[in-house]
Design an enzyme around this catalytic site. Structure first.
Site, PDB file in Angstrom:
ATOM      1  N   HIS A 265     -17.015   1.559   6.247  1.00 38.34           N
ATOM      2  CA  HIS A 265     -16.925   1.123   4.769  1.00 38.34           C
ATOM      3  C   HIS A 265     -16.636  -0.535   4.880  1.00 38.34           C
ATOM      4  CE1 HIS A 265     -14.110  -0.259   1.697  1.00 38.34           C
ATOM      5  NE2 HIS A 265     -14.692   0.650   0.935  1.00 38.34           N
ATOM      6  N   ASN A 266     -15.683  -0.953   5.976  1.00 31.86           N
ATOM      7  CA  ASN A 266     -15.473  -2.423   5.706  1.00 31.86           C
ATOM      8  C   ASN A 266     -16.482  -3.135   6.247  1.00 31.86           C
ATOM      9  OD1 ASN A 266     -12.917  -1.282   5.137  1.00 31.86           O
ATOM     10  ND2 ASN A 266     -11.859  -3.004   6.183  1.00 31.86           N
TER      11      ASN A 266
ATOM     12  N   GLU B 281     -18.594  -3.694   3.466  1.00 33.20           N
ATOM     13  CA  GLU B 281     -17.871  -4.413   2.404  1.00 33.20           C
ATOM     14  C   GLU B 281     -17.880  -5.875   2.901  1.00 33.20           C
ATOM     15  OE1 GLU B 281     -13.672  -3.753   2.067  1.00 33.20           O
ATOM     16  OE2 GLU B 281     -13.233  -5.406   2.970  1.00 33.20           O
TER      17      GLU B 281
ATOM     18  N   MET C 123       0.865  -1.239  -0.034  1.00 36.29           N
ATOM     19  CA  MET C 123       0.100   0.198   0.049  1.00 36.29           C
ATOM     20  C   MET C 123       0.904   1.268  -0.112  1.00 36.29           C
ATOM     21  SD  MET C 123      -3.029  -0.836  -0.186  1.00 36.29           S
ATOM     22  CE  MET C 123      -4.089   0.640   0.414  1.00 36.29           C
TER      23      MET C 123
ATOM     24  N   SER D 175      -8.882   3.093   0.930  1.00 43.02           N
ATOM     25  CA  SER D 175      -9.393   1.823   0.399  1.00 43.02           C
ATOM     26  C   SER D 175      -9.270   1.923  -1.135  1.00 43.02           C
ATOM     27  CB  SER D 175     -11.128   2.087   0.635  1.00 43.02           C
ATOM     28  OG  SER D 175     -11.428   0.835   0.053  1.00 43.02           O
TER      29      SER D 175
ATOM     30  N   LYS E  72     -13.924   4.669   7.559  1.00 42.67           N
ATOM     31  CA  LYS E  72     -13.189   3.694   7.056  1.00 42.67           C
ATOM     32  C   LYS E  72     -13.761   2.176   7.780  1.00 42.67           C
ATOM     33  CE  LYS E  72     -10.577   1.356   4.402  1.00 42.67           C
ATOM     34  NZ  LYS E  72     -10.556  -0.156   4.903  1.00 42.67           N
TER      35      LYS E  72
END
Ligand code: 6PG
Length: 478
Positions: free
Chosen positions: A188-189, A192, A16, A131, A185
């Site tokens: 978000h996960n 997901e 990353m 992300s 985040k």
């Protein structure tokens, strides 16, 4: 190393970090890269094909010395202790107003703690969700920064240039105070996880229920991706089913992969915090539960010998049922986003983040793992009504859900009949049916609690009164 100072420092030259450094350099920003494994930083600088400037540094003090002031360093190191270690090592070489940004999947409470620690030295700290995986980091991730807005302004140009773009609009914005970025985040996960679980249920029903091959599934998901389910996760699912095994080139790789899903924990964190805030997120909970259950592979194998399901395959109108699955998946996805945004709304209030839901939907439209066509109407819904209680109350979504809810019922029934576990579909339907219920049997739960624990209850006809009944006097009472 030249004397020319770099625009930003980056610590952690892994997949990353390395790709983000190349991305930033490619957009004209000079990047000083440090890694505890100095060879990694050197190797990155050597293979830099971005056209921009990447300088490898071998020591933390060299990193600090190589940056223009006030300094900004982005950490892309594993969450947990490595972030604390990196911060502790940087602080002695930093001055007032210098900035550290943590771009890992850190728990938001750690971000709060680190922000306070940095503030004690008058330094700035931001937690930023990143992300999009490896390719997102290189070509444009969705960036979710939170913390002091003065810190964001400092790096805004670099972040805007590096983020994904949708119709020219960068997928980054200052989300709010404190740990707002890492919280967004985390959710978000969680979303997901929920979406991945729903897709895996459509796979299970079509594979075990309908007996469809990987090739046929690739076609289905590719078709779905061209319609209203259009999303990154559906797109990669189609690619996955198409991919052949290198050892057995006529067979799909997916059929050789162990059915045991790993997790680093961000989905679980989402469920935990949702429970702490009393916000239902059943799709995330179901997804975490299924990952955990998948881990019990040996036990499942033994149980398969002992416990029996209906043991038959579907023999009806397959094309019609696939349409139901498509619609059910769509409704399930709406439920998952609705739960995620409801959690964000509550968290924003409880943790004083000041989140703007339209902005969150906007920056999730590109670069990130949950990017999907659905985020456009979600964005519109929050633009029209920034304080919308739940996405399901938006006119567009209530219409869509009402029109397709029959398919969700069919999918749940079909899974039950086939003996295929579909907790994502079931959770979606239960959430829908509970949320749209003007009455729920919670009066009985109140009465039971009062019976065994004298917990009191409220009455419908006497607002505000909390009563206790001696229920065991039932003989005298009747
Ligand atoms: C992303 C991903 C990324 C990563 C997760 C996977 O947004 O790019 O969410 O953060 O893939 O760490 O999490 P699990 O290991 O918990 O599935």
């Amino acid at each position: 190393m030249t004397d020319k100072k770099c625009d930003i420092g980056l610590e952690g030259a892994g997949v990353m970090g390395g790709n983000l450094a190349l991305n930033m350099a490619g957009h004209g920003f000079s990047v000083a890269v440090y890694d505890v494994d100095a060879a990694k930083a050197r190797e990155l600088a050597q293979r830099n094909e971005s056209g921009g400037r990447i300088v490898a540094v071998g020591q933390v003090q060299e990193l600090a010395a190589s940056l223009r002031r006030p300094r900004a360093v982005l950490l892309l190191v594993p969450a947990g202790k490595p972030v604390d270690d990196a911060i502790s090592a940087l602080i002695p070489h930093f001055d007032k107003s210098d900035l550290i940004i943590d771009g890992g999947n850190s728990h938001f409470t750690d971000t709060n703690r680190r922000g306070k620690l940095m503030a004690q030295s008058d330094m700035l700290f931001m937690g930023m969700g990143v992300s999009g995986g490896e390719s997102g980091a290189r070509r444009g991730p969705s960036l979710m920064p939170g913390g002091p807005s003065v810190a964001y302004e400092r790096v805004r140009k670099i972040l805007e240039a590096s983020a994904a773009r949708v119709n020219g609009d960068p997928c980054v914005a200052h989300l709010g105070a404190g740990s707002a970025g890492h919280y967004v985040k985390m959710v978000h996960n969680g979303i997901e996880y929920g979406l991945m679980q729903l897709i895996s249920e459509t796979y299970d029903i079509m594979k075990r229920g309908f007996g469809m091959s990987a090739g046929e599934l690739a076609e289905i998901y590719s078709k779905w991706n061209g319609e209203e389910l259009n999303s990154y996760l559906i797109e990669i699912t189609s690619d996955i089913f198409r991919y052949k095994d290198e050892k057995n080139p006529s067979l799909a790789l997916i059929d050789f992969i162990l059915d045991k899903a790993r997790q680093k924990g961000t989905g679980k964190w989402t469920s935990w915090d949702a429970m702490d805030l009393d916000v239902p997120t059943p799709n995330v909970d179901a997804a975490v539960m299924m990952r955990n259950l998948s881990g019990f592979l040996d036990e499942r194998k033994k149980a398969a010998e002992v416990l029996h399901g209906p043991g038959h395959r579907f023999d009806g109108d397959q094309a019609g049922e696939i349409e139901h699955l498509r619609n059910a998946c769509y409704v399930g996805m709406v439920m998952t986003y609705a739960q995620g945004f409801a959690l964000l709304k509550e968290a924003s209030k409880s943790y004083e983040y000041g989140l703007d839901m339209e902005t969150v939907a906007r920056i999730w439209r590109g670069g990130c793992i949950i990017r999907a066509g659905l985020l456009d109407p979600i964005r519109t819904a929050f633009r029209k009504a920034p304080n919308l209680a739940n996405l399901l109350m938006d006119e567009y979504f209530s219409r869509e859900v009402n029109a397709r809810q029959k398919s969700l019922r069919m999918a749940v029934a079909m899974a039950a009949e086939l003996g295929v576990p579909a907790p994502g579909f079931s959770a979606s339907l239960a959430y829908l049916d509970a949320y749209r219920s003007a009455w729920l049997p919670a009066n009985l739960i109140q009465a039971q609690r009062d019976y065994f624990g004298a917990h009191t209850y409220e009455r419908k006809d006497m607002p505000g009164k909390f009563l206790h009944t001696v229920w065991s006097m039932v003989e005298e009472n009747t």
